[in-house]
Design a protein around this motif. Structure first.
Motif, short mmCIF file in Angstrom:
data_model
loop_
_atom_site.label_atom_id
_atom_site.label_comp_id
_atom_site.label_asym_id
_atom_site.label_seq_id
_atom_site.Cartn_x
_atom_site.Cartn_y
_atom_site.Cartn_z
N GLU A 3 0.86 -1.18 0.00
CA GLU A 3 0.00 0.00 0.00
C GLU A 3 0.89 1.23 0.00
O GLU A 3 1.00 1.98 0.95
N SER A 299 -9.32 -1.14 -13.59
CA SER A 299 -8.45 -1.39 -12.44
C SER A 299 -8.16 -0.11 -11.67
O SER A 299 -8.01 -0.14 -10.44
N TYR A 303 -8.94 0.54 -7.82
CA TYR A 303 -7.86 1.00 -6.95
C TYR A 303 -8.28 2.24 -6.18
O TYR A 303 -8.04 2.36 -4.96
N GLY A 306 -10.70 1.28 -3.51
CA GLY A 306 -10.00 0.54 -2.46
C GLY A 306 -9.14 1.45 -1.61
O GLY A 306 -9.07 1.31 -0.38
N PRO A 312 -12.48 -3.27 0.03
CA PRO A 312 -11.38 -3.76 0.89
C PRO A 312 -10.02 -3.23 0.44
O PRO A 312 -9.52 -3.56 -0.63
N ARG A 314 -6.88 -3.70 1.45
CA ARG A 314 -5.72 -4.58 1.31
C ARG A 314 -5.71 -5.29 -0.04
O ARG A 314 -4.65 -5.69 -0.53
N PHE A 315 -6.89 -5.46 -0.63
CA PHE A 315 -6.97 -6.11 -1.95
C PHE A 315 -6.97 -5.08 -3.07
O PHE A 315 -6.11 -5.11 -3.95
N PHE A 316 -7.91 -4.14 -3.04
CA PHE A 316 -8.10 -3.21 -4.15
C PHE A 316 -7.17 -2.00 -4.09
O PHE A 316 -6.86 -1.41 -5.13
N LEU A 328 -3.74 -6.95 -8.16
CA LEU A 328 -4.89 -7.76 -7.74
C LEU A 328 -6.17 -7.32 -8.43
O LEU A 328 -7.01 -8.15 -8.83
N SER A 329 -6.35 -6.02 -8.61
CA SER A 329 -7.53 -5.52 -9.33
C SER A 329 -7.48 -5.95 -10.79
O SER A 329 -8.51 -6.28 -11.39
N LEU A 332 -8.44 -9.57 -10.98
CA LEU A 332 -9.88 -9.74 -10.80
C LEU A 332 -10.63 -9.41 -12.10
O LEU A 332 -11.50 -10.17 -12.54
#
Length: 446
Positions: A3, A299, A303, A306, A312, A314-316, A328-329, A332
């Motif tokens: 992050e 994405s 982002y 997120g 979330p 930690r993911f997005f 990660l985005s 997905l």
């Protein structure tokens, strides 16, 4: 993943951003939609495209204004969040997700269908996985690589469209058209038909707004992004209208045996089988470039949401420490290609349009509200900040009413799910929406 506080790096120029916007819109789309629009407008497809261009320019000007005042990557979500508040911003972002989550899948599906038609030995699902995988890989490597690949593919797609136009002009040299004005207006055309055709043509412009998701990766964004938004609509619209005019000269009127494949039929007519196969490549190459741009924009929206903790974090909200991309985005959105194996193309595009036109409407509303709160805006006027966006809202609301009942049902169900998630996120509106203030966008530009 990290992050990182560094965030997205500004690397893109005006040319790069415009190229992403044009590839998102897909230059060859006019060839795909020509038959449907010509049939609806009684042989005045270029007029329908010109009307659609003017209508979309109203909303493009609203996006340009918001991008100047709020150069952030969240696009409609970011503008609504800053102007209308966190809760309204979240719901706008949720509606945009309906567009941005599924649009990459649609781009890959269209490309895969055309590839399967030309290479039938390989099934559609295999092309879907290959296209999604390659696009995701390029976007993960970094925005600079994606920029170079996109420019190359967009240039090739435009070249093939212009090559098709050249063959049409050569054909017309030996077959003098009966009228050069009939494609613009004729005895069978009317305001109702042209308006209906313009509503269909307006779907071709989805994506001009996507360049605003690249604000934090664009140099001098508060100046570059507004110019890019307007240029994408203007260049794309004029290209669509010009190509439609030439196609309408080759095939006057709006009667076709099969309007869905008229571009292929016309390619056979003006250039033969071999040329028709090459012209088909314009759609395939344009489809890959469109998928690349669409996934990149999707994405960035994920982002941004997120990073704001409305999805979330930690993911997005995580960026890869080396590539500075939301890996990660991207993974997905790449996985969303699997949904395209069970969802029909017409169904997918219809509910995507609900999210897009809803977001367009809210951006127009944001401009009006922003002006009413800040009447001392430099260069601001009642015409530019109230009248034009109000007209833009009328156009986009009209387009929403033209969607199918299935699209409206899916869209409203998605909105209801967003309201339920917002209720949970705020614990029954007892907690505020998480806020994130960026140093360069803490105060709107005047």
């Amino acid at each position: 993943m990290s992050e990182t506080s560094a965030g997205l790096a500004p690397k893109l120029s005006l040319t790069s951003v415009v190229a992403f916007g044009l590839s998102y819109m897909a230059p060859s789309l006019v060839m795909v939609l020509f038959g449907v629009i010509a049939a609806e407008s009684a042989g005045t497809a270029p007029t329908a495209f010109l009307v659609a261009t003017g209508a979309m320019c109203l909303t493009a000007l609203s996006y340009a204004k918001m991008a100047r005042h709020f150069p952030v990557s969240g696009s409609a979500y970011g503008y609504a969040r800053n102007v209308l508040g966190g809760r309204a911003g979240f719901l706008v972002g949720w509606l945009v997700l309906l567009d941005y989550l599924f649009l990459p899948m649609v781009a890959w599906l269209v490309q895969s269908v055309y590839l399967n038609a030309q290479f039938p030995a390989i099934p559609v699902w295999a092309w879907m996985l290959l296209n999604a995988g390659l696009t995701t890989l390029v976007n993960i490597i970094g925005v600079s690589v994606a920029d170079r690949v996109n420019k190359l593919l967009t240039a090739l797609a435009v070249f093939l469209v212009l090559l098709f136009v050249a063959y049409c002009l050569i054909h017309l040299a030996g077959h003098e058209p009966q009228s050069y004005t009939a494609p613009l207006w004729n005895a069978d055309s009317g305001l109702v038909g042209v308006s209906a055709a313009a509503a269909v043509a307006a779907y071709s412009y989805l994506g001009f707004d996507a360049v605003t998701t690249l604000s934090e990766e664009t140099r001098d964004a508060h100046r570059t992004i507004p110019r890019a938004v307007v240029l994408v609509v203007a260049i794309g619209g004029l290209l669509f209208a010009a190509v439609a005019y030439i196609m309408q000269l080759v095939h006057p009127g709006g009667r076709f045996e099969n309007p869905d494949i008229i571009s292929y039929t016309m390619s056979m007519q003006v250039g033969g089988q071999t040329f028709a196969d090459w012209a088909n490549m314009a759609t395939i190459i344009g489809g890959f470039a469109s998928g690349l741009a669409v996934q990149l924009s999707s994405s960035r929206l994920l982002y941004s949401m997120g990073r704001d903790d409305v999805l979330p974090r930690r993911f997005f909200g995580a960026l890869h420490p080396r590539t500075q991309t939301p890996v990660l985005s991207l993974l997905l959105t790449g996985a969303m290609c699997l949904t395209g194996l069970d969802i029909g193309l017409q169904t997918a595009t219809s509910f995507i349009n609900f999210g897009a036109f809803s977001a367009f409407t809210m951006v127009n509303v944001c401009v009006v509200v922003f002006y009413l709160r800040n009447r001392d805006i430099s260069g601001g006027s009642l015409l530019g900040y109230v009248v034009v966006p109000a007209l833009g809202s009328c156009v986009t609301v009209y387009l929403i009413t033209q969607l199918s009942s299935d699209a409206l049902t899916i869209g409203l169900t998605w909105l209801a799910a967003g309201c339920a998630y917002l209720l949970w996120l705020t614990r029954g509106f007892q907690r505020p929406i998480p806020e994130l203030v960026l140093e360069d966008t803490a105060a709107p530009a005047r």
